[in-house]
Design a protein around this motif. Sequence first.
Motif, PDB file in Angstrom:
ATOM      1  N   ASN A 150       6.756   7.656   3.322  1.00  0.00           N
ATOM      2  CA  ASN A 150       7.092   6.984   2.062  1.00  0.00           C
ATOM      3  C   ASN A 150       7.050   7.950   0.876  1.00  0.00           C
ATOM      4  OD1 ASN A 150       8.065   4.542   1.019  1.00  0.00           O
ATOM      5  ND2 ASN A 150       6.091   4.069   0.104  1.00  0.00           N
ATOM      6  N   LEU A 231      11.292   6.033   4.157  1.00  0.00           N
ATOM      7  CA  LEU A 231      11.114   5.377   2.866  1.00  0.00           C
ATOM      8  C   LEU A 231      10.994   3.875   3.084  1.00  0.00           C
ATOM      9  CD1 LEU A 231      13.753   7.344   0.747  1.00  0.00           C
ATOM     10  CD2 LEU A 231      11.319   7.823   1.035  1.00  0.00           C
ATOM     11  N   ASN A 232       9.782   3.343   2.957  1.00  0.00           N
ATOM     12  CA  ASN A 232       9.527   1.926   3.184  1.00  0.00           C
ATOM     13  C   ASN A 232       9.325   1.145   1.901  1.00  0.00           C
ATOM     14  OD1 ASN A 232       9.502   2.487   5.993  1.00  0.00           O
ATOM     15  ND2 ASN A 232       7.359   3.125   5.861  1.00  0.00           N
ATOM     16  N   ASN A 233       8.951   1.809   0.849  1.00  0.00           N
ATOM     17  CA  ASN A 233       8.713   1.151  -0.435  1.00  0.00           C
ATOM     18  C   ASN A 233      10.031   1.019  -1.189  1.00  0.00           C
ATOM     19  OD1 ASN A 233       7.844   0.239  -2.912  1.00  0.00           O
ATOM     20  ND2 ASN A 233       6.169   1.712  -3.093  1.00  0.00           N
ATOM     21  N   ASN A 236      11.105   3.569  -3.740  1.00  0.00           N
ATOM     22  CA  ASN A 236      11.541   4.906  -3.311  1.00  0.00           C
ATOM     23  C   ASN A 236      12.895   4.890  -2.626  1.00  0.00           C
ATOM     24  OD1 ASN A 236       9.082   5.963  -4.229  1.00  0.00           O
ATOM     25  ND2 ASN A 236       8.097   5.624  -2.246  1.00  0.00           N
TER      26      ASN A 236
END
Length: 290
Positions: A150, A231-233, A236
């Motif tokens: 992330n 990128l999990n958020n 982002n």
Amino acid sequence: MATPSRAVPFLFRPLPRNGGRLLKHLLLIGFGLVMLYPLMWMVSSSLKPEGLIFREPGLWPSEVTFENYTEGWTALKHPFGYYLWNSAVVTAVSVVANLVACSLAAYSFARLNFPLKRFWFAIMLGTIMLPHHVVIVPQYIMFSELDLINTIWPLVLPKMLATDAFFIFLMVQFIRTLPRELDEAAEIDGAGYWRIFMRVVMPLCMPALATTAIFTFIWTWNDFLSQLLYLNNPDNFTVPVALRTFLDSSGESSWGPMFAMSIIALGPIFGFFLAGQKYLIRGVATTGLK
């Protein structure tokens, strides 16, 4: 007695020179339109109301609206410009890192002598045949252990380590075409390896550097798998991941806003490509000095 000449069928008669050139251009234009049809259809669909996108498959919309652009810009958690900025940061760092790392590695293989040089060069070329999907799981485990998930580091750190063997090979072939007399002249003037690299080799490698920058920009900007993986958020997300959020597997998908934002996302790619177009052919051909 002269033998009568046989008539040549019309279909087998050679075309005039101008006629053959015209036919060639018409065929190229036809193939170009076929390749551009998906892009033209997406532009047309971005200007249609949501209900007419799949009801009217033609290119010319019966009703033109710009609501898809205004709605798509503000449909997600952040304005779409926020995701464009995220992609710009990741892409810019990747381009600079790839240029520096690959040029240094290429200069080493092309000009320096070190133990097992041919062996390491063969290993480097062998990585070109290694599919990217093979190393995804080990890379993810490694970055997870380093607590870098992330963040942008899993996306740009491989570029800093010269992992793109294709660009290294491209620059090696280009540097090998440069006369070694230039290096010897710089050595006579007291220049070392670093100064020769910066003052002699790199200014002459602009076509290869531009080619590397263009392809790195396009591949990084369009990279969906790696960015989706690391990128999990939503804060982002980059452009490819943000475009994916317009599609809903269980409900109604926002096709119009997605097409509109896709058109906007193509703008930087076209701009960067046109800016470096004059260097692209020379870089791929690796002509070097004439």
